[in-house]
Design an enzyme around this catalytic site. Sequence first.
Site, PDB file in Angstrom:
ATOM      1  N   ASP A  36      26.941  70.890 -26.918  1.00  0.00           N
ATOM      2  CA  ASP A  36      26.723  71.070 -25.480  1.00  0.00           C
ATOM      3  C   ASP A  36      25.682  70.120 -24.886  1.00  0.00           C
ATOM      4  OD1 ASP A  36      28.595  73.086 -24.873  1.00  0.00           O
ATOM      5  OD2 ASP A  36      27.308  74.597 -25.796  1.00  0.00           O
ATOM      6  N   ASP A  83      36.462  72.414 -23.991  1.00  0.00           N
ATOM      7  CA  ASP A  83      35.243  72.209 -23.193  1.00  0.00           C
ATOM      8  C   ASP A  83      34.498  70.926 -23.598  1.00  0.00           C
ATOM      9  OD1 ASP A  83      36.050  74.824 -23.904  1.00  0.00           O
ATOM     10  OD2 ASP A  83      34.208  75.729 -23.167  1.00  0.00           O
TER      11      ASP A  83
END
Length: 426
Positions: A146, A206
Amino acid sequence: MEKKILKSFRLFRFAGINISHYSAMVLLLGAAVLTASCTETDSVNSGNVTTDEIMDFVDDQVRLLVSETDAAIERNPEGRRGPRVNSRGIRADSLFLISSRDWTSGFMPGMLWYMYEYTGDDHWLGEARRYTAPIEREKTNATTHDMGFKIYCSFGNGYRLTAEPHYRDVIIEASNTLITRYNPTVGAIRSWDHNRDRWDFPVIIDNMMNLEMLFRATEMTGDSVYYDIAVQHARTTIAEHFREDNSSYHVIGFNPETGEVMQRHTHQGYAHESAWARGQAWGLYGFVMSYRFTGLPEFLEQAEKIAEFILDHPRLPEDLVPYWDFDAPDIPDVARDASAASITASALYELSTMVNDKSAYYKQMADDMLASLYNNFRSPDGGNLGFVLGHSTGHHPHGYEIDTPLIYSDYYFIEAALRKERLESR
Ligand code: GLY
């Protein structure tokens, strides 16, 4: 008047789209097409809300969010995972504060950079800097994919708007950390380290979003290592994540020794074979952005296929804000995911600059989505502790963050509003 001058000044550095190399050509071509097509379709293509109207509301809300966040952190500065840095959403009627380790920690600083970009106001510059600084410690955290969400939304926007050398150094260090998770046999960056009993080497849709930082790192350093990894990751995603109907799986589990696909799963969607709404939006945005940096037709083609899946879906509601999963049981009596619409709208604005034939259509859909979010899904004035939108869904299967404000929904909503203005001020 001052606002108008700032708007012209902003023209070529707006809302995450830096004009450079190939992108300049594509965007200028897109602008010409857009100008031509807008003339024909003005009556239906303008959306019924302006960026100024949206940003007046956003300005009030975000001031409240900052003051509520400051006060809540002062009352409760230390979290289980480190010092609390900003807000992710609302739980039990209170702000849900997070540490820098949380995957969403870059969004609130990123929003503050957009406020600065839009207004040119030093107040927002100061707030953006203040909220960006505590995210820096993430640049060496190699336990997650992330990094782009955390470092690029915060430091990336900061660098784009200030050219501050320290911000650039943080982005490069973070990129070096992120590429340690790349496996050349798989041809992808590993997403999660959790749930090791389920997946040896999970890659989630993602993860496409984290590639933007790598593309930028190559632009900043001239070293192609980041670009090459990003391109290969995107190609592996095309090869393994997509179904015949162009929807995507959420999680692909790979064998890290052979690269073989072991699982095609969901984690946040309804079922392994369903189309989790935000996952489709991440894919769309990720391939639009990858085309911006590479000009590779395969990425544009994938982006358009995803756009078609979303926009033509028979269960996309008339107001264009998706249910949390396109295949959720009990539609229409299920929660929406406003964040999926925010991400999609922002991506569609950019996609509209990359094509000839469907430029006006994508722009109109983005306008309509943005207007619908503003008209039907925004917080009450001064409500939701300063969040801009309500009605997003974070993790339905785990039973939390359902029909609620979420910081990334606001971030992409504001980004979309700024992109709308950029397109319209050409
Ligand atoms: N990237 C995590 C999510 O979309 O919930």
